[in-house]
Structures are given as structure tokens and as C-alpha cells.
Write a protein that holds these residues in place. Structure first.
Motif, short mmCIF file in Angstrom:
data_model
loop_
_atom_site.label_atom_id
_atom_site.label_comp_id
_atom_site.label_asym_id
_atom_site.label_seq_id
_atom_site.Cartn_x
_atom_site.Cartn_y
_atom_site.Cartn_z
N LYS A 114 0.74 -1.20 0.10
CA LYS A 114 0.03 -0.10 -0.09
C LYS A 114 0.88 1.29 0.02
O LYS A 114 0.52 2.32 -0.66
CB LYS A 114 -0.96 0.02 1.04
N PHE A 115 1.99 1.27 0.76
CA PHE A 115 2.95 2.40 0.87
C PHE A 115 3.15 2.76 -0.55
O PHE A 115 3.30 3.82 -0.82
CB PHE A 115 3.94 2.14 1.70
N ARG A 119 2.50 1.87 -3.46
CA ARG A 119 1.50 2.22 -4.36
C ARG A 119 1.03 3.66 -4.20
O ARG A 119 0.69 4.42 -5.05
CB ARG A 119 -0.04 1.29 -4.45
N ASP A 120 0.90 4.15 -2.90
CA ASP A 120 0.57 5.60 -2.66
C ASP A 120 1.69 6.29 -3.03
O ASP A 120 1.30 7.47 -3.76
CB ASP A 120 0.28 5.71 -1.33
N ALA A 176 1.59 6.56 -7.08
CA ALA A 176 0.18 7.68 -7.41
C ALA A 176 0.52 9.03 -7.48
O ALA A 176 -0.37 9.67 -8.02
CB ALA A 176 -0.92 7.13 -6.31
N LYS A 195 5.24 13.41 -2.52
CA LYS A 195 5.62 12.29 -2.40
C LYS A 195 6.41 12.00 -0.85
O LYS A 195 6.09 11.02 -0.08
CB LYS A 195 6.74 11.73 -3.22
N ARG A 235 4.14 12.29 2.04
CA ARG A 235 3.52 10.76 2.16
C ARG A 235 4.36 9.85 3.13
O ARG A 235 4.16 9.13 3.84
CB ARG A 235 3.07 10.25 1.01
N GLU A 244 4.31 8.20 6.78
CA GLU A 244 4.46 6.75 7.14
C GLU A 244 5.32 6.47 8.14
O GLU A 244 5.42 5.69 9.02
CB GLU A 244 4.80 6.10 5.80
#
Length: 439
Positions: free
Chosen positions: A19-20, A22-23, A26, A37, A40, A44
Motif C-alpha cells: 500500500k505504501f 502504491r501510494d 500514485a 511524495k 506521504r 508513514e
């Protein structure tokens, strides 16, 4: 150490890492446009309980886990190259995709997967009580590598005053441990001419024709053999003991290369003789070559000598602002580096690999035949931030990262979930093995 427990904990985080990654995929983020980026990634790190997370003035993200004496860093660059011709992609490069084994999208192998595994490797250290007074882990998510590899670490070392015991580059290594790479530099040749009307070219001095002679010599420098009978000795000469004291490492890294990468001209019109011509050269350097020697090599080419003062050979500079607006100029010189096979850092990585995975490269079913046929200890073909970490600053650097080198800059870029898990376990294990061996 309980190696099976470490591998199990890494496997437990497969969905979180997927998930990390793919985030991150995106969010578009080419060089100097990585801010979203990195935000994000910061979120995390904070969610996973990093002890300190901060941005430096250049915009690099620095995440610390632990408070021990030795600082061990895991580096990954957050920026990606552009997607190129979108028609060459079979899927949306930013939406990406996943199946049971793969994750697709721009940046999966080059090289946000490495950042993901490093972040979760640090989390596993914390989960399993591996952190102690011996070491602190630093995970860096760095900027502008695709534009100017190593610029970020020149800033981190010289301005942030951070100097780790050693750095693991998380660039993709196809399941291997990479202990070096050829260097590179960006050379410019400028040739002057004199314009005249195209109907009477004899009245002018055509800069493009002069450059054609020079480019033929550049091609010969790349293609020729090294023998005495060759008027322009080829770059392969650096693999010979006679020409290069570092010939053994040069043979390990591979010979240097040079090629024309861009061409420019100046002319009053399409009906005139060109009065200027310039080219950019991409020069890859093996052990024993320096920026001075490479510039001098071009200056001594017969055609360059023939045209004398009408030719200027120089090195490019880089001064593009980061996303924070900070400008940190540097020469476009990215030194060759190689860490010895018997270095303590190399031995620690080899021992980590042996304890976790044995003595052959690991990988998904689609890659394992190719990987297993290659030695575990190898080198990159492309360039990394190691050019500054070790090349300029002599901080030991070595590579182990998820994904495949041949996916870098390619359409339909993919990485593998198995690689993310394996690298997270590797990163979690390495600091303890190193510090136990080097107290």
C-alpha cells in the motif's frame, strides 16, 4: 538473532508495504518536484513510530530510529524520471497495478521500493527489540538524484553535518549485493566557426563540419582497441595493467565509455553556414579515471588539436533549485567508487545474506533463474548516490535493494512484493550483525 522471526515479521508487513509503495507511485514526483511524495513518506514514518522525522533545507527527508552510538544509513531517492511516451505503457504509470506477486508503476524499482523496505526494516528493528546502544538507523528519502546523482548527499554531509558509519543504497540490485559502479561526467564541446551565405560556403568556416571531425575522434576513443598501432587508443586501455594501476577494479566495474548525447548549433538561418556547434558527451568512467584525465583525453584528440583555439572542452555544472527553492551548485562529475571485497561493511552484508537466505541470490519465480546464475557480490551498470557518499566523501557505501536494474527508466516498470519483504528483513538484520562484528 532469531532470523526466522525477522523474516516472519517482514512477511507480516507485505500488505502495508504494498500500500505504501502504491501510494507513492500514485503521486507524480520528478526531480525538484518531490514534495508531495516526501510528505506521504513522512506520514508513514511517523505512523510507524520513528524517533525523529524531519526535512532538511534542501527538502531531503531524514527519519531516525534508535539512539545508539554508530549511525547507519539506508538511502533511497524519491524522485523519478518522466514516463516518456505514454503509448509504450500497457497500464497507467501512476495508477499502477498489483497482482499476487508484482507491483507496477513509475518508481516501483527505481526506486521507491527501496525506501519502503528501509522504512519497514527500521520498524522491524523496533518491533523485535533489535535497537540498542550500539547504533542509530537513519532512513533518507532524498531529492534530485535523477537530475544530479549525489547532490543530495553532498548537502547532507557538508551542510547537515551528517556523516554515517556507512550507507546502504537501496537502489535495485536484482537480489545481489553491489559494491560499486562506474562513475560518470557530463562534458561539453563548443566549436566556433564563421557564417557566410549558403550559396558561397567557401567564404565561411562551418562549425558543424569541424564538429563532425571531432565526433569521429570521440567515436574512435570509445570503439578503438588499446594497442600501440592505434592512433587513438580506445578506453579499453584502462583495463590493462600497463596503463592503469587500478586495472583489477576496472575489470570488475567494466571499461569506461563515451558517447554523444546532445547536439546544438548556431546559424543566422537555414541559408547560411553554421557559425557555432556544441555537443554534450556522456562519459562513463572506470576505476583509475578522473574528471581531469577525461577532459584532457578529449582535448588531446587529433581533431580537437587541429582546430586549436576554436574548440573549448569543459564540464557542465548543475544549479537547479530543489522543490524548497534552495540552489546548491555542483559540477556534473560523479566519481567512480568501489568498496573492497574484504571491507568490514561488505563482509557484514555477505554474512547477513548468508544467515537469512544462503549463498545464492533470491527472487520471484520469474526472475530467479537469471538471478541465481549471477554472483551475489556484483556491481551496478548505472549510477547512484554512492558517487558522492563514497566517491567524493569516502564514506563506505554498498548496495542491496528491491527490484531490477533493467526496470529503471523503462516503460511498464515493475517490482515484486517478495523483494520488498526480503529487503525489509535484510535491513532489519544488518545493523546488529555489523555492530557485533565491529565493536
Amino acid at each position: 538473532m532469531d532470523f526466522e522471526a525477522i523474516k516472519k515479521q517482514a512477511a507480516n508487513y507485505e500488505k502495508d508495504m504494498t500500500k505504501f509503495l502504491r501510494d507513492l507511485v500514485a503521486i507524480p514526483g520528478e526531480s525538484a518536484d518531490e514534495k508531495k511524495k516526501l510528505e506521504r513518506a513522512k506520514a508513514e514514518m511517523e505512523k510507524l513510530g520513528f524517533d525523529k522525522v524531519e526535512f532538511d533545507p534542501q527538502g531531503n527527508l531524514l527519519g531516525y530510529m534508535g539512539t545508539g552510538k554508530k549511525l547507519i544509513a539506508f538511502d533511497g531517492h524519491m524522485d523519478t524520471v518522466a514516463i516518456g511516451e505514454k503509448k509504450n505503457w500497457k497500464f497507467d504509470p501512476y495508477e499502477g497495478y498489483e497482482n499476487d506477486t508484482e507491483i507496477g508503476g513509475r518508481g516501483t524499482s527505481d526506486q521507491e521500493g527501496g525506501i519502503v523496505s528501509a522504512v519497514y526494516g527500521a520498524k522491524i528493528m523496533k518491533d523485535l527489540g533489535l535497537l540498542n546502544d550500539d547504533y542509530t538507523v537513519l532512513v533518507t528519502a532524498t531529492v534530485q538524484e535523477e537530475d544530479c546523482d549525489g547532490l543530495c548527499w553532498q548537502y547532507i554531509i557538508n551542510e547537515d553535518k551528517i556523516r554515517p558509519e556507512f550507507v546502504v543504497s537501496t537502489e535495485p540490485t536484482d537480489g545481489g549485493i553491489y559494491r560499486g559502479q562506474r562513475g560518470r561526467m557530463e562534458i561539453r564541446i563548443d566549436v566556433k566557426g564563421v557564417s557566410s551565405h549558403g550559396s558561397a560556403p567557401e567564404r565561411g568556416d562551418n562549425a558543424i563540419y569541424k564538429m563532425a571531425d571531432i565526433l569521429n575522434d570521440v567515436r574512435a576513443l570509445n570503439n578503438n582497441d588499446w594497442t600501440e598501432s592505434t592512433s587513438i587508443k580506445g578506453l579499453a586501455k584502462m583495463l590493462q595493467e600497463k596503463f592503469n594501476p587500478e586495472w583489477e577494479e576496472a575489470r570488475f566495474l567494466g571499461r569506461g565509455t563515451v558517447t554523444a548525447s546532445q547536439i546544438f548549433f548556431s546559424s543566422p538561418s537555414r541559408c547560411a553556414v553554421a557559425d557555432g556547434c556544441s555537443v554534450s558527451l556522456d562519459r562513463r568512467m572506470t576505476a583509475g579515471e578522473t574528471w581531469e584525465s577525461c577532459l584532457e583525453e578529449i582535448r588531446q584528440l587529433p581533431a580537437v588539436q587541429k582546430y586549436g583555439e576554436d574548440v573549448v572542452v569543459s564540464m557542465y555544472d548543475y544549479d537547479r533549485p530543489s522543490y524548497t527553492g534552495l540552489v546548491y551548485p555542483i559540477e556534473c562529475y560523479f566519481p567512480t567508487w568501489v568498496i573492497p571485497e574484504d571491507h568490514a561493511v561488505t563482509e557484514a552484508l555477505m554474512e547477513t545474506h548468508h544467515n537469512l537466505f544462503g549463498d545464492k541470490r533470491q527472487g520471484p519465480d520469474t526472475q530467479i533463474k537469471m538471478r541465481a546464475a549471477r554472483p551475489v557480490l556484483d556491481k551496478w551498470t548505472f549510477s547512484t548516490n554512492g558517487v558522492t557518499i563514497m566517491g567524493r566523501n569516502n564514506i563506505p557505501c554498498i548496495g542491496y535493494g528491491p527490484g531490477a536494474e533493467d526496470q529503471a527508466h523503462a516503460p511498464n516498470e515493475i517490482s515484486w512484493k517478495e523483494d520488498l519483504v526480503r529487503c525489509a528483513a535484510f535491513y532489519a538484520t544488518l545493523p546488529t550483525i555489523y555492530t557485533q562484528k565491529n565493536k
